[in-house]
Design an enzyme around this catalytic site. Sequence first.
Site, PDB file in Angstrom:
ATOM      1  N   PHE A  53       0.868  -1.033  -0.142  1.00  0.00           N
ATOM      2  CA  PHE A  53      -0.050   0.086   0.054  1.00  0.00           C
ATOM      3  C   PHE A  53       0.853   1.300   0.077  1.00  0.00           C
ATOM      4  O   PHE A  53       0.500   2.263   0.770  1.00  0.00           O
ATOM      5  CB  PHE A  53      -1.005  -0.151   1.093  1.00  0.00           C
ATOM      6  N   GLY A  60       0.221  -8.813  -4.409  1.00  0.00           N
ATOM      7  CA  GLY A  60      -1.028  -9.218  -3.861  1.00  0.00           C
ATOM      8  C   GLY A  60      -1.944  -8.788  -5.077  1.00  0.00           C
ATOM      9  O   GLY A  60      -3.276  -8.867  -5.224  1.00  0.00           O
ATOM     10  N   ARG A  97      -9.344  -0.945 -20.300  1.00  0.00           N
ATOM     11  CA  ARG A  97      -9.944  -2.415 -20.540  1.00  0.00           C
ATOM     12  C   ARG A  97      -9.078  -3.092 -19.142  1.00  0.00           C
ATOM     13  O   ARG A  97      -8.174  -2.708 -18.816  1.00  0.00           O
ATOM     14  CB  ARG A  97      -9.201  -2.880 -21.718  1.00  0.00           C
ATOM     15  N   GLU A 156      -5.511   1.842  -6.990  1.00  0.00           N
ATOM     16  CA  GLU A 156      -5.765   2.702  -6.204  1.00  0.00           C
ATOM     17  C   GLU A 156      -6.973   3.546  -6.140  1.00  0.00           C
ATOM     18  O   GLU A 156      -7.595   4.290  -5.000  1.00  0.00           O
ATOM     19  CB  GLU A 156      -4.482   3.816  -6.144  1.00  0.00           C
TER      20      GLU A 156
END
Lengths: 335, 698
Positions: free
Chosen positions: B239, B467, B585, B662
């Site tokens: 993060f 991840g 996309r 994000e």
Amino acid sequence: MRPFAYATPPDAREAVLAVAERPDASFLAGGTNIVDHLRLGVATPGLLVDVTALTSAEIEDLPDGGLRIGAAVRNSDLAADHRVRARYPVLAQALPSGASGQLRNMATTGGNPLQRTRCVYFQDVTTPCNKREPGSGCAAIGGATRNHAILGASEHCIATHPSDMAVALAALDAQVQVLGPDGDRTIPFTDLHTLPGSTPEHDTVLGHGDLITAIDVPALPLATRSRYRKVRDRASYAFALVSVAACLDVADGEVHDVRIALGGVAHKPWRAHRAEEALRGAPATDESYRAAAEAALTDALPQEGFDGGNAFKIPLLTGTLVSTLRELAGEETRT
Amino acid sequence: MTATLEPRAIGRDLARRDGAAKVRGTAVYADETPVADPLFCRIVQATVARGRVTEVDTADAAALDGVVTVLTSTDAERLASTDDAELAVLQGTEVGFRGQIVAAVLAETDEVAREAVDLVRVTYAAEEHDARLAADRDDLYTPESVNPTYPPDTHEGDMAAAMAEAPMTLEATYTTPMHHNNPMEPHATTALWDASGAGHLTLWDSTQGVHPVRQTVTQIFALEPEQVRVICPFVGGGFGSKGTPHANVIMAALAARAVPGRPVRFALTRQQMFSLAGYRTPTIQRMQLAAERDGRLRGIAIDVVEQTSRIKEFAEQTGVPTRNMYAASNRRTTHRLAALDVPVPSWMRAPGECPGMFGPEVAMDELAAALGIDPVELRIRNEPEVDPETGKPFSSRNLVACLREGAERFGWAGRDHRPGVRLEDGWWVGTGVAASVYPTMRMPKSTATVTYDAGRFVGRIGAADLGTGAWTVLPQITADALGVPVEDVDVLIGDTDHPEASVAGGSSGTTTWGSALVEAVREFRDKYGDHPHDGDAASGSVNPNAAEEDYAMSAFGAQFAEVRVHADTGEVRVPRLHGVFAAGRIVNPRLARSQFLGGMTMGLGMALHEQSLLDPRTGHVVNHDLAEYHVPANADVDDLQAHWIDEDDPYVNAMGSKGIGEIGIVGTAAAVANAAWHATGVRVRDLPVTLDRVLPAR
């Protein structure tokens, strides 16, 4: 974190003696609190005496219709017991509202009430704390006080007791069976925990070496109509900002009998005798419940803090108590 | 404009390739790298926020059986570069913030190391510190730029005149608290210097970029790139907090330097992560809106006050999204910083956009209420035709489509806009909306190779998968570039032995690394055609996107929340949170959904729970664990949905994709706060929306 010895005596009596003879010894049961404190350096015992297998893990019926809960009964098993669910819904609801499933599978009936009071400064050895280091001062006063006490605090400590189960037991007039170096004794649950006063290093009246072997919950027909209501900052896995354990018997629109204990407000599970007195014989209305909350909070003293403090606990507790009693009374209407 | 790949593997709902290893526990993380005979490092942290270390008594710690060495600023090796004060570990006696590393222990076991750090006694000459952020400080300053390189202030038109003359104005201050990234996996490194003295360092590090770590480490230790290898196959979340190396990485390398030939493990504890691994600054956002009666904005302004550390500047670009979100001819954005005696802030998921879309999106809700306009409609009326800041057209901008699609899915039509009028079973009920935005970024440098061997194509690039799904989507992209089945393609990542890759940050990974792989494939096909031989290999690098000259590029979204507030207790619950996004996309719908939902869940935490309580008396975060720093629990999340609209954007990259890591967190908190107002009539302008802030609703 310091090295420590670990002992598994053959029986409870030996365990009590083993702890009693070493000032730096502690009991170990589920370990859900002390292991954290070992890691944080908050607890530094030289000897851990494992009692997990030394007390009863059974829930027995008492002749009066009550229950004797062995100290080794896990919180999750106690919550699931059909007798507890039928006779003491308040206890059956309080248990699963605490901690997480994994922790409840480890935590025991004897250990849960003995978890230390909760305070971020107590848990942080880089800050002063009279509970951890008597005389060092209280960092919580004027600090982050959202979770701190509004009742019964002292200038030495403003921590709150974190157990949910204990709040229910305080409402149920439970009795604590204790085995000490000098033999057995029984302590009313509401007398088990202490207020901080000038000795916040003590959370309970138990002496060094005293071991809880069982907790008795007496027959209390009133408790079949009982409820535990916990209010917290997230929906699960958080300590109570406030909680209410209540048993209510309403007849002909009047409160016939009532038991109330409060959590998240004091250094101990707070039996609200004044609120109970205010309610007995009063009409079962929001006004009465509100008056009962006022009675309970007469001496409430909120804490200031850089985080905004905890004055909100007064209206919050009032709302929670009113809401809980209203729901118990089965009233549909708001006033 | 790049020719967009024909999607065959792209767009497929493929399971993540690393999923089984993670579920089975066989995926190896930095701290569990199998190495022979490791030593364990633990640190001592400063207990004053400002001052000087006058003495470190290491005698008792050093005497402990199993302790190999105790490092202090007196005996630690001098680093070649100490320009970055955050990374100048044990290079001096000055204390810049509470929690700074002041000593370290190396021991044969982790337990001994833990015991030993408790025995190190540090004496300080403490100085008065200053750790209190406020908008009325007299020492606020204007940074030269805000993260990464935006100008700190912008002025367009005459905002003051717009405020003076517009028929409707709104002025309010909004705040977001200090936040910590708190990835599940703590920051951890296993470090090994070779025994020969040749000065080769291997770091198994939990990072969002192996090459950025190498670059930093080579500078600090004066090494050549060939002397450092950084390996990171898996990351348990970052993060942003693992986007740039923090002091822990230098600590691990420095500790291992003392014992060449022996690997050293160093992992931060959860508590240590609150002072050493970055965080999001608290923000104070003064908003001004000047509007016509029909809601069209004549002006929008945001004046931001936030903090940085006295020892190193990081300026969050909180005001930047206001620069191009809505059409308004008069605009002002400013950033002012207070340099405090606090830990060093850094990236946290959607720096800038995440906090910077709270104030504006709540202000828009307030404006809608003041004007009696549907908040969805208000946003539509302020949709710009071109980027208000640059005047460029958008390569694609589908905010309006997201708002309409979201409104449809959420059942927004017919909403009674009055606040505090719906009481159901003792709960006040309300709904809210907010917009999301995140720029489409491409990093300037990344290279990939493609090799053909025994019927399979293998791509190599030093990318990172935190991840996010890089292990899975990079093969999808490579397969489509090659025109072969995705099952025939592997892409190896997470190692500086692979070609240099950019950081997994700014939601730029798929665009940047994917583009490099596409270029490598182009080279490969140019050289070897459709019938390669074993061992054929080619390399390619990401190019600058020429279309950026002509087009503004961002992803957009709309978030809709339903909030319930208990009438007696003020407890806030979010039974429904629906997001609709337009992000080009979608390369892999399954992984994209995870990304969006993860971002939204983190946004829900921002809305209701998260706040780091920095005690101004001590200068440290006191709720420094996950029992006290609340993130959402499962019980907090009920009907959480992420949807997207088909967006065809030929300008962004060969994949037609925009970053999605994000945007999910952007706008969520505003949507929830707006819904809480709609439920109760109480406008909460300070996050998080806790029960005491809405309790007056009763």
